[in-house]
Design an enzyme around this catalytic site. Structure first.
Site, mmCIF file in Angstrom:
data_model
loop_
_atom_site.group_PDB
_atom_site.id
_atom_site.type_symbol
_atom_site.label_atom_id
_atom_site.label_comp_id
_atom_site.label_asym_id
_atom_site.label_seq_id
_atom_site.Cartn_x
_atom_site.Cartn_y
_atom_site.Cartn_z
ATOM 1 N N HIS A 16 5.708 -34.558 38.170
ATOM 2 C CA HIS A 16 5.251 -35.003 36.846
ATOM 3 C C HIS A 16 6.446 -35.265 35.919
ATOM 4 C CE1 HIS A 16 1.834 -32.290 38.182
ATOM 5 N NE2 HIS A 16 1.160 -33.388 37.879
ATOM 6 N N SER A 28 0.239 -29.850 42.504
ATOM 7 C CA SER A 28 -0.302 -28.679 41.803
ATOM 8 C C SER A 28 -1.116 -27.839 42.772
ATOM 9 C CB SER A 28 -1.190 -29.124 40.642
ATOM 10 O OG SER A 28 -0.502 -30.047 39.826
HETATM 11 P P1 AMP Z 1 -1.996 -35.040 38.604
HETATM 12 O O1 AMP Z 1 -1.644 -34.030 37.556
HETATM 13 O O2 AMP Z 1 -2.045 -34.482 39.989
HETATM 14 O O3 AMP Z 1 -3.192 -35.877 38.235
HETATM 15 O O4 AMP Z 1 -0.789 -36.061 38.643
HETATM 16 C C1 AMP Z 1 -0.365 -36.742 37.491
HETATM 17 C C2 AMP Z 1 0.611 -37.817 37.871
HETATM 18 O O5 AMP Z 1 1.737 -37.239 38.524
HETATM 19 C C3 AMP Z 1 0.003 -38.834 38.851
HETATM 20 O O6 AMP Z 1 0.458 -40.127 38.500
HETATM 21 C C4 AMP Z 1 0.556 -38.381 40.165
HETATM 22 O O7 AMP Z 1 0.661 -39.416 41.117
HETATM 23 C C5 AMP Z 1 1.937 -37.897 39.754
HETATM 24 N N1 AMP Z 1 2.461 -36.987 40.775
HETATM 25 C C6 AMP Z 1 1.848 -35.886 41.285
HETATM 26 N N2 AMP Z 1 2.611 -35.327 42.242
HETATM 27 C C7 AMP Z 1 3.721 -36.113 42.357
HETATM 28 C C8 AMP Z 1 4.893 -36.062 43.176
HETATM 29 N N3 AMP Z 1 5.069 -35.126 44.085
HETATM 30 N N4 AMP Z 1 5.820 -37.026 43.011
HETATM 31 C C9 AMP Z 1 5.642 -38.017 42.085
HETATM 32 N N5 AMP Z 1 4.576 -38.108 41.280
HETATM 33 C C10 AMP Z 1 3.628 -37.164 41.400
#
Ligand code: AMP
Length: 283
Positions: A37, A186
């Site tokens: 993130h 997460s």
């Molecule tokens: P989330 O909180 O899981 O909805 O993720 C929020 C944003 O962070 C989304 O655009 C995800 O694709 C990105 N994201 C989550 N994990 C990763 C990671 N390991 N590397 C890059 N971006 C991530």
């Protein structure tokens, strides 16, 4: 960093920034943040005058048997991380603020939503497209940053932004991984010690594919068989899908003689993990 909890105030501060000639970068998240993130935030801070982030665990994108209630949360830690990374405004609405009584609209995207996670999580991408549309309308960012970790989600967002003529540049960012290759997520906190070891089979399966291609194995079904055998060999795993798809349209490929994305979803214990890799095959 200013924390904003209402739609009205978020609109007001974002409109004021735009009126002052500022370019707005936006990073939507569900919180419980990690370096993945933060990499998006850092890119936004580098490319824009103002960075807004959001934390909203969106009920609409969770199925009835999924982990909405159990989804990990740590607001204070998230705030510290976002502040340190240079976020100016954090939008942190309650579910009732985003979905008040009477809410009854949906943004439905066909095509790219149909396979992969769309097939195993019915309604998930409608939930994602609806909430991201709402967030875009509230923030009106110039640029919005998403991780390629959620590859299908990124293509869904690209699709509706284009189809619905939204004035936002969608920026896709590389997957951030642990030192041993596990994609940061997460949901990795759900893993026990032994499951954490097994979880390496997702990223390591890309090596199985690379080796198969090197050996001239281009038949997707055959390569899938090799990956399936590799993953099944790891304890606590249950394969949801292993797919080889066109990088933009996400249509399944039978022969791996052109650039493709391998995407997979595997349950490791109770954690449903996803990962993907783009293979630049020369035709
Ligand atoms: P989330 O909180 O899981 O909805 O993720 C929020 C944003 O962070 C989304 O655009 C995800 O694709 C990105 N994201 C989550 N994990 C990763 C990671 N390991 N590397 C890059 N971006 C991530």
């Amino acid at each position: 960093m200013q924390v904003v909890t209402t739609v009205a105030e978020m609109k007001q501060v974002m409109r004021a920034a735009t009126a002052a000639g500022k370019k707005i970068g936006f990073v939507p998240t569900m919180g419980f943040l990690h370096e993945g993130h933060i990499s998006l935030v850092q890119k936004s801070v580098a490319e824009n005058d103002v960075t807004a982030a959001s934390i909203f665990v969106n009920p609409m994108q969770f199925g009835p048997k999924e982990d909405l209630a159990a989804y990990p949360r740590d607001f204070d830690r998230d705030c510290t991380m976002l502040k340190e990374a240079g976020v100016d405004y954090l939008f942190y609405p309650a579910p009732e603020e985003m979905y008040p009584a009477g809410f009854s609209s949906q943004v439905q995207v066909s095509g790219v939503t149909e396979g992969l996670c769309g097939a195993s999580r019915p309604g998930h991408f409608t939930g994602v497209a609806t909430v991201v549309t709402k967030l875009f309308n509230i923030v009106r960012p110039d640029r919005a940053y998403f991780g390629q970790k959620d590859y299908q989600q990124l293509q869904v967002i690209n699709r509706f932004v284009k189809d619905l003529d939204m004035d936002v540049e969608v920026v896709g960012m590389p997957i951030i991984r642990e030192d041993d290759g596990l994609a940061k997520s997460s949901r990795n906190v759900y893993l026990s010690g032994e499951e954490r070891q097994s979880a390496l089979c997702l990223s390591r399966s890309f090596e199985v594919v690379a080796k198969a291609l090197q050996e001239g194995m281009y038949d997707a079904e055959t390569v899938r068989g090799a990956v399936k055998a590799f993953i099944s060999h790891h304890p606590h795993t249950k394969i949801d899908y292993i797919a080889f798809v066109h990088p933009e349209f996400l249509t399944p490929l039978e022969t791996l003689d052109q650039p493709f994305v391998m995407a997979l979803a595997v349950y490791v214990g109770r954690a449903r993990l996803i990962d993907n890799h783009l293979f630049e095959v020369n035709s």
